[in-house]
Design an enzyme around this catalytic site. Structure first.
Site, PDB file in Angstrom:
ATOM      1  CG  ASP A  96      -1.984   1.182   1.431  1.00 33.67           C
ATOM      2  OD1 ASP A  96      -2.220   1.472   0.171  1.00 33.67           O
ATOM      3  OD2 ASP A  96      -2.249   1.353   2.489  1.00 33.67           O
ATOM      4  N   GLY A  97       0.185   2.307  -0.279  1.00 38.14           N
ATOM      5  CA  GLY A  97       1.167   3.764  -0.478  1.00 38.14           C
ATOM      6  C   GLY A  97       1.320   4.455   1.010  1.00 38.14           C
TER       7      GLY A  97
END
Length: 387
Positions: free
Chosen positions: A233-234
């Site tokens: 995920d970012g």
């Protein structure tokens, strides 16, 4: 919603702040050993002699450095509870206590544990190492796997037998007998720590060590045996939770406005940025040998961000860091599970349990990174649902 568990009594569902792991039979929580008296093997009164292990194969690899210095390697510390399955031992500990648990482990020390959720990931690390040794026989830039457990040293015999049975190349152990492993992780220069103990994962993150809590989904998708695939995920994983805070406190419109105004200002680093950096360093060793198209490491960004509205800042940040991501998926809020099912990563990291559960529902091994503002909101939702 999918149920994920490492032990029969540990079933998780819903959006929660963290996993509360019950004391582990193989000692991965401190509570397992708080009441343990000094161990005396003569008190066990064992009558059955262990049977010899069958099917073990000697591991011989020539022309390679097997024991890299920790400062040169990419060190992955793995809890015994996520590398192997120990549900039966958990029942013995829960129902009969520490002494019977130790007796059981010694009596069954030649019976290998079954693979746990981290097992395919570790096998993939060893596949990459084999390729690196072919290209760089003398290099110490390899994955180095350390098995970490709260267990008593007497249980180490069964762990060693299990590692030999599965033909794993793990020579470094850390059996703490109830003490916290975090200090040892720092001494090992650990790049990533995977555990079933959410409390110890948070402790590792607080010390600047990339860490995540792993779960076993009810079903597991088959993964590549020739290429390590890691998905991130970012926000609050690779990047800080700065933008996530705007979204949680002011809503989506303010989030888009904030990203537009700051698209040329780099995001700060998140807890797993260093691990992606370590993966990229090893990837470049393959690129230098003309192996870019056949690299055994592939990385993915799987984010809820929108590409046009907020993706440019994320991509500029990665480029400024000098990090390449092989594939970037901007889902604009769409479920991540179906995309991850197509990617089939060996592990996926996310800071929100909602996405971890969605990934696991599709058979992906997902790991929770308990970091950032999302943990506070998850806690509030849990409290509200309990009223």
């Amino acid at each position: 919603m999918v149920k994920m568990s490492l032990d029969p009594i540990q079933v998780m569902s819903g959006q929660v702040k963290e996993l509360k792991v019950s004391p582990s039979s193989n000692g991965d929580t401190r509570g397992s050993w708080e009441e343990k008296e000094e161990f005396d093997p003569n008190q066990l009164d064992l009558t059955a002699k262990p049977k010899p292990v069958t099917g073990r194969r000697a591991r011989k690899v020539e022309g390679a450095v097997f024991f890299p210095k920790p400062e040169n390697a990419v060190t992955v510390a793995v809890s015994s509870r996520v590398l192997f399955r120990t549900e039966r031992e958990q029942k013995v500990f829960e129902q009969k206590g520490v002494e019977e648990y130790l007796r059981y482990q010694i009596e069954h020390e030649n019976e290998p544990f079954a693979p746990g959720p981290a097992f395919p990931f570790v096998k993939a690390l060893e596949t990459v190492n084999a390729r690196l040794r072919e290209l760089y026989p003398e290099s110490e830039e390899l994955f180095d796997i350390v098995l970490v457990t709260y267990n008593h040293a007497h249980v180490g015999i069964r762990l060693i037998n299990t590692i030999n049975h599965h033909n794993l190349f793990i020579e470094r152990f850390c059996m703490t007998g109830g003490s916290s492993p975090i200090g040892y992780l720092k001494a090992w220069h650990t790049n990533l720590y995977l555990s079933a103990d959410a409390e110890k994962v948070r402790e590792a993150l607080a010390e600047g060590i990339a860490a995540a809590t792993m779960f076993m989904p009810e079903k597991m998708t088959e993964v590549s045996e020739s290429q390590l695939r890691v998905a991130f995920d970012g926000d609050a994983v690779l990047f800080s939770d700065e933008s996530e805070r705007i979204f949680k406190t002011h809503g989506l419109d303010k989030f888009f406005e904030h990203e537009k105004e700051n698209e040329d200002r780099l995001l700060d680093h998140g807890p797993l940025k260093g691990f992606l950096e370590a993966l990229g360093k090893l990837q470049k060793k393959f690129y230098a040998k003309g192996q870019r198209l056949h690299c055994p490491i592939r990385t993915y960004l799987v984010t809820a961000r929108s590409a046009a509205s907020s993706g440019i800042r994320a991509l500029k940040t990665l480029r400024a860091w000098g990090l390449e991501i092989d594939e970037a998926l901007f889902l604009a809020g769409a479920p991540k599970g179906p995309m991850l099912e197509k990617i089939r990563p060996h592990i996926y990291f996310d800071d929100q349990m909602f996405h971890v559960e969605g990934a696991a529902e599709m058979g992906t091994i997902a790991a929770h990174v308990p970091y950032g503002i999302a943990q506070k909101y998850n806690s509030q939702q849990k409290m509200s649902s309990g009223k």
